[in-house]
Design an enzyme around this catalytic site. Structure first.
Site, short mmCIF file in Angstrom:
data_model
loop_
_atom_site.label_atom_id
_atom_site.label_comp_id
_atom_site.label_asym_id
_atom_site.label_seq_id
_atom_site.Cartn_x
_atom_site.Cartn_y
_atom_site.Cartn_z
N GLY A 75 -57.71 -3.05 23.74
CA GLY A 75 -56.25 -3.00 23.76
C GLY A 75 -55.71 -2.49 22.44
O GLY A 75 -56.47 -2.18 21.52
N GLN A 78 -52.59 -3.03 16.84
CA GLN A 78 -51.39 -2.89 16.00
C GLN A 78 -50.32 -2.11 16.76
O GLN A 78 -50.53 -0.96 17.12
CB GLN A 78 -51.73 -2.17 14.70
N GLU A 96 -48.51 7.61 15.87
CA GLU A 96 -48.65 8.70 16.84
C GLU A 96 -50.06 8.78 17.43
O GLU A 96 -50.23 9.14 18.59
CB GLU A 96 -48.26 10.04 16.22
N ARG A 98 -52.07 6.24 18.09
CA ARG A 98 -52.12 5.21 19.14
C ARG A 98 -51.32 5.65 20.37
O ARG A 98 -51.73 5.43 21.51
CB ARG A 98 -51.55 3.89 18.59
N ASN A 130 -47.11 7.10 6.35
CA ASN A 130 -48.25 8.00 6.44
C ASN A 130 -48.96 8.15 5.10
O ASN A 130 -50.19 8.29 5.07
CB ASN A 130 -47.80 9.37 6.96
N ARG A 133 -51.74 5.74 4.53
CA ARG A 133 -52.94 5.80 5.35
C ARG A 133 -54.11 6.36 4.56
O ARG A 133 -53.95 7.16 3.65
CB ARG A 133 -52.70 6.67 6.60
#
Length: 304
Positions: A75, A78, A96, A98, A130, A133
């Site tokens: 699943g 986050q 994006e 996900r 971003n 990340r």
């Protein structure tokens, strides 16, 4: 198990609130807004559009398939973050990958945090999120910093506070944008590292940048070897070799000079062109690995 069921029910209840035309939440001051902000809502994937402010442009199909496989098994761990545009209309702020993976699996809904944000706030949130990340390439990070400066009007000092990075770190990323676009593409594709790029920045002539870039790839030079090569080019003893490179470049006919950049940008490498006195010539397209060859092959097949 009971806690998980309660959380899902909460999400469905909030979704009903958001989908009620008589209570369309458009700002943080609207009735019911306090029940939505900060909570997880199950949103219909068809109600969500991608973020035009997304600084990331390179999404690996293989990594998306891997993420989709993980989502299928475990699943979505986050939730994504969206901003509300109107009734049943939302825009991605972050998540994006996900979102794309969920679409790949043909899921109907996705858990999301709903934000109320204007365009500038949405851009800033997307860029800052971003930058944090770990899987962004150096050029994507540099472009995000540039957009924060140009579109949000942040100074490097303000940016340092927002993203928690030293000002010198931000400056080093921004300097990468001075590299030739072909070298930037090479960095994005992982052919060279940020260390290689930082070494090449000290050379202003992009023709010479590309010459050294090709040597890095063909000889698989380390960052230290690249720094030594650049240092040698920058010493006065090498002025003759630099001028000879420029003379050779000046000898190329104008019609080729105009077209060669288009070739180089298309194939992602510096394309070598040799022309004889009778006007006949040869175009050489280099590649540096089996993966690189297959990439060029796909470009050619796609152009048919």
């Amino acid at each position: 198990m009971a806690k998980a069921t309660k959380k899902q029910a909460l999400g469905r209840g909030l979704s009903a609130l958001l989908n009620d035309p008589s209570n369309d939440i458009k700002s943080a001051q609207d009735t019911g807004a306090d029940k939505v902000i900060g909570n997880i809502v199950e949103l219909d994937l068809d109600f969500i559009e991608v973020n035009p402010f997304q600084p990331r442009t390179n999404f690996s199909e293989e990594s998306l398939r891997e993420l989709a496989s993980s989502i299928k098994e475990l699943g979505i761990i986050q939730p994504i973050t969206v901003r509300k545009l109107g009734l049943n209309k939302y825009q991605l702020v972050s998540g994006e990958r996900r979102f794309r993976a969920s679409k790949y699996l043909n899921l109907e809904t996705i858990p999301a945090y709903v934000r109320i944000a204007n365009d500038q706030e949405s851009l800033e949130m997307a860029l800052v999120e971003n930058i944090q990340r770990q899987d962004l390439d150096p050029i994507e990070i540099a472009l995000s910093y540039q957009r924060l400066i140009e579109e949000i009007n942040l100074t490097q000092e303000q940016m340092s506070e927002r993203v928690g990075k030293k000002r010198s770190t931000i400056t080093n990323y921004l300097r990468l944008l001075k590299l030739d676009p072909i070298i930037q593409t090479g960095m994005r594709d992982g052919f060279i590292s940020m260390g290689h790029g930082r070494a090449l920045i000290t050379i202003e002539d992009q023709t010479i940048q590309l010459d050294i870039y090709e040597k890095i790839l063909s000889k698989k030079l380390s960052v230290r070897e690249t720094e030594n090569l650049v240092r040698n080019h920058n010493t006065p003893n090498n002025s003759s070799s630099l001028s000879s490179t420029k003379e050779e470049n000046d000898a190329v006919p104008k019609y080729i000079k105009k077209g060669i950049n288009a070739f180089s940008e298309y194939f992602g490498h510096k394309i070598d062109v040799k022309v004889s006195k009778n006007g006949k010539g040869k175009i050489t397209i280099p590649f540096h690995s089996e993966e690189d060859f297959n990439r060029i092959k796909k470009l050619v097949e796609g152009a048919k």
